[in-house]
Design a protein around this motif. Structure first.
Motif, PDB file in Angstrom:
ATOM      1  N   SER A 150       0.843  -1.191   0.000  1.00  0.00           N
ATOM      2  CA  SER A 150       0.000   0.000   0.000  1.00  0.00           C
ATOM      3  C   SER A 150       0.880   1.244   0.000  1.00  0.00           C
ATOM      4  O   SER A 150       0.555   2.256   0.581  1.00  0.00           O
ATOM      5  CB  SER A 150      -0.921  -0.003   1.231  1.00  0.00           C
ATOM      6  OG  SER A 150      -0.132  -0.051   2.421  1.00  0.00           O
ATOM      7  N   ALA A 555      -3.337   5.798  -9.834  1.00  0.00           N
ATOM      8  CA  ALA A 555      -2.678   4.494  -9.757  1.00  0.00           C
ATOM      9  C   ALA A 555      -1.407   4.546 -10.587  1.00  0.00           C
ATOM     10  O   ALA A 555      -1.210   5.449 -11.410  1.00  0.00           O
ATOM     11  CB  ALA A 555      -3.595   3.388 -10.252  1.00  0.00           C
ATOM     12  N   LEU A 567      -0.578  -2.906 -12.506  1.00  0.00           N
ATOM     13  CA  LEU A 567      -1.302  -1.694 -12.142  1.00  0.00           C
ATOM     14  C   LEU A 567      -1.878  -1.849 -10.744  1.00  0.00           C
ATOM     15  O   LEU A 567      -2.677  -2.743 -10.472  1.00  0.00           O
ATOM     16  CB  LEU A 567      -2.430  -1.427 -13.143  1.00  0.00           C
ATOM     17  CG  LEU A 567      -3.119  -0.073 -13.049  1.00  0.00           C
ATOM     18  CD1 LEU A 567      -2.142   1.056 -13.338  1.00  0.00           C
ATOM     19  CD2 LEU A 567      -4.289  -0.002 -14.023  1.00  0.00           C
ATOM     20  N   LYS A 568      -1.477  -0.968  -9.836  1.00  0.00           N
ATOM     21  CA  LYS A 568      -1.861  -1.111  -8.434  1.00  0.00           C
ATOM     22  C   LYS A 568      -1.694   0.217  -7.713  1.00  0.00           C
ATOM     23  O   LYS A 568      -1.611   1.271  -8.335  1.00  0.00           O
ATOM     24  CB  LYS A 568      -1.003  -2.183  -7.757  1.00  0.00           C
ATOM     25  CG  LYS A 568       0.499  -2.005  -7.969  1.00  0.00           C
ATOM     26  CD  LYS A 568       1.255  -3.239  -7.515  1.00  0.00           C
ATOM     27  CE  LYS A 568       2.742  -3.129  -7.815  1.00  0.00           C
ATOM     28  NZ  LYS A 568       3.484  -4.335  -7.415  1.00  0.00           N
ATOM     29  N   TYR A 569      -1.656   0.166  -6.386  1.00  0.00           N
ATOM     30  CA  TYR A 569      -1.519   1.360  -5.559  1.00  0.00           C
ATOM     31  C   TYR A 569      -2.644   2.355  -5.826  1.00  0.00           C
ATOM     32  O   TYR A 569      -2.424   3.556  -5.892  1.00  0.00           O
ATOM     33  CB  TYR A 569      -0.164   2.029  -5.789  1.00  0.00           C
ATOM     34  CG  TYR A 569       1.011   1.108  -5.616  1.00  0.00           C
ATOM     35  CD1 TYR A 569       1.362   0.623  -4.362  1.00  0.00           C
ATOM     36  CD2 TYR A 569       1.759   0.690  -6.704  1.00  0.00           C
ATOM     37  CE1 TYR A 569       2.434  -0.236  -4.204  1.00  0.00           C
ATOM     38  CE2 TYR A 569       2.837  -0.171  -6.553  1.00  0.00           C
ATOM     39  CZ  TYR A 569       3.162  -0.629  -5.297  1.00  0.00           C
ATOM     40  OH  TYR A 569       4.220  -1.479  -5.150  1.00  0.00           O
ATOM     41  N   PHE A 570      -3.874   1.873  -6.019  1.00  0.00           N
ATOM     42  CA  PHE A 570      -4.987   2.797  -6.227  1.00  0.00           C
ATOM     43  C   PHE A 570      -5.214   3.598  -4.951  1.00  0.00           C
ATOM     44  O   PHE A 570      -5.456   3.036  -3.886  1.00  0.00           O
ATOM     45  CB  PHE A 570      -6.249   2.014  -6.591  1.00  0.00           C
ATOM     46  CG  PHE A 570      -6.225   1.464  -7.983  1.00  0.00           C
ATOM     47  CD1 PHE A 570      -6.659   2.226  -9.054  1.00  0.00           C
ATOM     48  CD2 PHE A 570      -5.763   0.185  -8.226  1.00  0.00           C
ATOM     49  CE1 PHE A 570      -6.647   1.723 -10.343  1.00  0.00           C
ATOM     50  CE2 PHE A 570      -5.745  -0.328  -9.503  1.00  0.00           C
ATOM     51  CZ  PHE A 570      -6.186   0.444 -10.572  1.00  0.00           C
ATOM     52  N   GLN A 571      -5.144   4.911  -5.081  1.00  0.00           N
ATOM     53  CA  GLN A 571      -5.262   5.794  -3.928  1.00  0.00           C
ATOM     54  C   GLN A 571      -6.066   7.027  -4.297  1.00  0.00           C
ATOM     55  O   GLN A 571      -6.084   7.450  -5.458  1.00  0.00           O
ATOM     56  CB  GLN A 571      -3.880   6.219  -3.428  1.00  0.00           C
ATOM     57  CG  GLN A 571      -3.045   5.068  -2.890  1.00  0.00           C
ATOM     58  CD  GLN A 571      -1.646   5.512  -2.517  1.00  0.00           C
ATOM     59  OE1 GLN A 571      -1.327   6.690  -2.561  1.00  0.00           O
ATOM     60  NE2 GLN A 571      -0.799   4.566  -2.148  1.00  0.00           N
ATOM     61  N   GLY A 630       5.173   1.725  -9.065  1.00  0.00           N
ATOM     62  CA  GLY A 630       4.464   0.826  -9.951  1.00  0.00           C
ATOM     63  C   GLY A 630       5.367  -0.059 -10.772  1.00  0.00           C
ATOM     64  O   GLY A 630       4.902  -0.931 -11.491  1.00  0.00           O
TER      65      GLY A 630
END
Length: 632
Positions: A150, A555, A567-571, A630
Motif C-alpha cells: 500500500s 494508480a 497496475l496497483k496502488y490505487f489511492q 508501480g
C-alpha cells in the motif's frame, strides 16, 4: 466544450464515442503538392488536393493553406495582468447534443446502459487500497496477481484552478523542467513544482485577443496545452537556440472561426510566446470544437470537430439550438516554421483536410518519444463499433496517411456498452445545499433507477460518451483509455468503467485490452501517461459511489512487466465534498510526463465542494504520481 464570450458563459460539447477493437487493414495514401504562398485561390477550390479512393472518403483530401495562416503577434507572459480570485460563477448546463451525431440514439443508449450486462467481465483481480477490480477483455490475461503493498505514490498535491465561469472545466496540464502549467476554460496558471503559484492570467491575453471585459471580446473555448519533451537540444538552426523544448497551447476562436496556436520561444512558460491563427472557415458560422493538438519531430497537427451555429447552443430567446455536424477536420503544419517564425510575412507551411462527416472526434496522441509520425485516434461515434487510427508521416510536400481500422478486439463494443451515468451520494431535495443524503439502496426503494434519472438527472455524474481520452504514443506503442459500460459479477447492475488499450503501431496488433471497475461504484474520465524513463505508467480518473462524492483516484503500474498485472496502488488523490448537480462533468482530465524527473507523472482532475457562501463549485486538483512504485 465550454465557450467563453464577452464575459458570459456558454457551455457546449463533448464529442465522441464508441469502440470495438483490433486493427486489420493499412491503406497508404500520398498527398503531393507544391507550395504557392502567393496563391489567392479559395481554400476548397484549390487544385492541390489529392483525394483518396476510400469509398469517396474525402478525409484524405488535403489543401494548401500556407498563405492563410498568420502570425498574430508575440506575448510576454510575465507582462500579462494577474487575475484576481473571481466571484463564484453560476452553474450553466450545456447542450449535450454536441456529444454525438445522433443525439436521440445516444440518449436512448444512456437509458438502457444500466440494464445491459456485457459479457466481457469474467476475470477479476483484487488490488490493494482501495480495492478495485481489473476486468480483462482478453482471454490470455492472467488473474493471479495479488498485491499486498500500500506504498504511497503521491509526491505532491495542490489546488488548481477553480470555477469562475463555466462547466465543465476541460482540464489541461503540462510539466516542463521547472514549472507546471494548467489551463481550464478561460484561464491559465503557472506553478512551481511544489505548488507555489507563479502567475495566473486570462487566456485571451495569452492568445493576443481583446480582454473579456471589452465590447470586442472574442468567443473562446477548449484550450489545449502540452510541453514538447522529445525535442533535442541544439539543432541545426541556430535561430532556434540551444533548447528545442517548447510549450504549445491552442484555443478555438469562435468569433473568427479559427484555432489559435501559441508557441513559447524558450522552455520557460513565463517568457515570450508567438501566436498563430489557423482558419477553419469553409462555411459560414463554423465552430471548431475541441481542437486537440500534438507535435512530432517536424510537424504539428490540429484535429477538430466542425459544427454550425458558431457553437451557440441557445438562440436569442433562450431556446436550445440543434447543431449541425459538419465533419472532422485536421491541419498539419511545419513545426520548424512555428518555432522560427517571427515576422508578419513568415509563412507557416500548412495543409488542411476537407470536412468529413464519416468520422467523429479525431484525437491526436501525444508523442512521448522522438518520431516524425502523427497518430490520430477515434472511436468514431458512440453507435459505431470500431477504433480507427490515422497515422500521418513524411514531409508536408509528400505526406503519407496510413488508416488502421480495428477488427474485433476481444470485448466488442456496441451501443449498449455506453457507460451508465455515475452514481453518487443522492440528495432528494430541491435545495442543493441540503445535506440530507440518501444512499443508493434507500433511493432504490422509493423509486426505480430509471424513474430517478428521469426526474432527477442532476443526481448522477454524467459520464458522457465513449470518446478516446488522453491517447499517448511511446516507442511504437499507442496507449489510450475511455469510458465504457461494464458489468462485474456480484454487482446488481452495469457501471461506468474505464477501458485501457495498448496498440502496437508497428505490427497493428492489440497488446492489452482491459477494463477497470469497482462493484457498486462508477469510474469515469481516465487520463494516463508514461513517465520519462518509459518504465511506468500513471493514471487518474473520477470515482463516485452511493457513499462517496465524486473524487479523484490515481494508480501506477509497470509498462515492462505487463500493466494489467502490475497496475496497483490505487489511492485517492482528492476527495470531493459535494455532489455534481450539473449535466456536464469533466469532458476530460489530464496526465503529463515530467520533463526533468524520470519517475513522475503529473495529473489533474475535477471535484466538487461548497464555497463558504454555500454556493456549489467545482475545483481542480493537481498531483504528482511517484511511478517507481508501480515498476516493482
Amino acid at each position: 466544450m465550454v465557450r467563453i464570450h464577452s464575459g458570459f458563459t456558454k457551455i457546449i460539447l463533448i464529442a465522441l464515442a464508441f469502440l470495438f477493437a483490433t486493427l486489420f487493414a493499412n491503406f497508404w495514401f500520398t498527398v503531393a503538392y507544391a507550395y504557392d504562398t502567393n496563391s489567392s485561390s479559395s481554400l476548397y477550390t484549390s487544385n492541390l488536393g489529392v483525394g483518396s479512393s476510400d469509398n469517396n472518403n474525402n478525409l484524405l483530401t488535403l489543401y494548401n493553406i500556407t498563405n492563410k495562416v498568420s502570425l498574430s503577434g508575440e506575448v510576454n507572459v510575465s507582462d500579462l495582468p494577474n487575475l484576481q480570485n473571481s466571484k463564484p460563477g453560476v452553474i450553466i448546463d450545456s447542450n449535450e447534443q454536441y456529444l454525438t451525431r445522433n443525439y436521440a440514439a445516444y440518449i436512448n443508449a444512456k437509458k438502457q446502459a444500466d440494464l445491459v450486462k456485457p459479457t466481457n467481465t469474467t476475470k477479476i483481480i483484487d488490488i490493494q487500497g482501495p480495492v478495485l477490480l481489473l476486468l480483462p477483455n482478453s482471454k490470455n490475461q492472467s488473474n493471479n496477481n495479488k498485491s499486498n503493498s500500500s506504498s504511497a505514490i503521491i509526491n505532491t498535491g495542490f489546488e488548481g484552478l477553480s470555477q469562475v465561469c463555466c462547466i465543465p472545466p476541460d482540464i489541461q496540464l503540462a510539466a516542463g523542467s521547472k514549472y507546471v502549467m494548467e489551463t481550464v476554460n478561460s484561464e491559465a496558471a503557472i506553478y512551481t513544482k511544489t505548488g507555489s503559484l507563479i502567475k495566473k492570467f486570462g487566456l485571451e491575453y495569452l492568445f493576443n485577443l481583446p480582454s473579456r471585459k471589452s465590447s470586442d471580446s472574442h468567443g473562446i473555448t477548449d484550450p489545449v496545452l502540452l510541453f514538447d519533451n522529445t525535442a533535442k537540444d541544439g539543432g541545426t538552426n541556430s535561430s532556434i537556440g540551444n533548447n528545442n523544448n517548447r510549450w504549445f497551447a491552442s484555443i478555438s476562436d469562435t468569433t473568427t472561426h479559427s484555432v489559435r496556436i501559441a508557441v513559447s520561444k524558450t522552455n520557460d512558460p513565463t517568457g515570450v510566446w508567438r501566436i498563430y491563427n489557423f482558419p477553419f472557415e469553409s462555411m459560414p458560422n463554423n465552430c471548431s470544437d475541441q481542437p486537440f493538438i500534438t507535435v512530432s519531430d517536424d510537424k504539428l497537427v490540429i484535429g477538430v470537430n466542425t459544427w454550425s451555429n458558431n457553437c451557440d447552443w441557445l438562440d436569442n430567446n433562450g431556446n436550445i439550438i440543434s447543431p449541425t455536424f459538419r465533419g472532422v477536420q485536421f491541419v498539419v503544419a511545419d513545426k520548424r516554421d512555428l518555432l522560427t517564425g517571427g515576422a508578419a510575412t513568415t509563412h507557416i507551411k500548412s495543409m488542411q483536410s476537407v470536412p468529413n462527416t464519416k468520422y467523429f472526434s479525431l484525437r491526436p496522441a501525444l508523442n512521448l518519444s522522438p518520431t516524425t509520425a502523427l497518430f490520430l485516434v477515434t472511436t468514431d461515434d458512440f453507435d459505431h463499433d470500431k477504433v480507427q487510427i490515422l497515422a500521418i508521416d513524411g514531409q508536408l510536400s509528400n505526406l503519407h496517411i496510413n488508416l488502421h481500422i480495428n477488427r474485433s478486439i476481444s470485448g466488442n463494443i456496441h451501443t449498449t456498452n455506453i457507460s451508465p451515468d455515475g452514481i453518487q451520494r443522492i440528495t432528494f431535495s430541491a435545495n442543493n445545499n441540503n445535506n440530507n443524503n440518501i444512499n443508493r439502496q434507500q433511493s432504490g426503494q422509493q423509486e426505480a433507477l430509471a424513474a430517478v434519472k428521469e426526474k432527477h438527472p442532476e443526481y448522477f455524474v454524467h459520464t458522457g460518451d465513449a470518446r478516446v481520452q488522453s491517447p499517448i504514443w511511446y516507442k511504437g506503442k499507442l496507449w489510450f483509455a475511455l469510458n465504457v459500460g461494464c458489468f462485474i459479477n456480484g454487482d446488481t447492475q452495469s457501471r461506468s468503467c474505464i477501458r485501457i488499450i495498448e496498440f502496437d503501431t508497428n505490427t497493428s496488433k492489440v497488446l492489452l485490452d482491459f477494463n477497470i471497475g469497482h462493484i457498486g461504484a462508477s469510474l469515469f474520465y481516465p487520463a494516463l501517461s508514461i513517465d520519462k524513463s518509459g518504465s511506468s505508467i500513471g493514471i487518474i480518473f473520477g470515482y463516485s459511489s452511493s457513499d462517496t462524492y465524486p473524487s479523484l483516484l490515481i494508480a501506477a503500474g509497470s509498462v515492462k512487466n505487463n500493466i494489467f498485472n502490475s497496475l496497483k496502488y490505487f489511492q485517492f488523490l482528492k476527495n470531493g465534498t459535494a455532489n455534481s448537480l450539473s449535466t456536464r462533468y469533466g469532458d476530460y482530465f489530464s496526465a503529463a510526463v515530467d520533463a526533468s524527473e524520470p519517475n513522475s507523472v503529473w495529473v489533474a482532475g475535477q471535484y466538487y465542494y461548497y464555497h463558504s457562501s454555500s454556493v456549489l463549485l467545482w475545483s481542480t486538483y493537481i498531483g504528482k504520481i511517484k511511478t517507481e512504485s508501480g515498476s516493482h
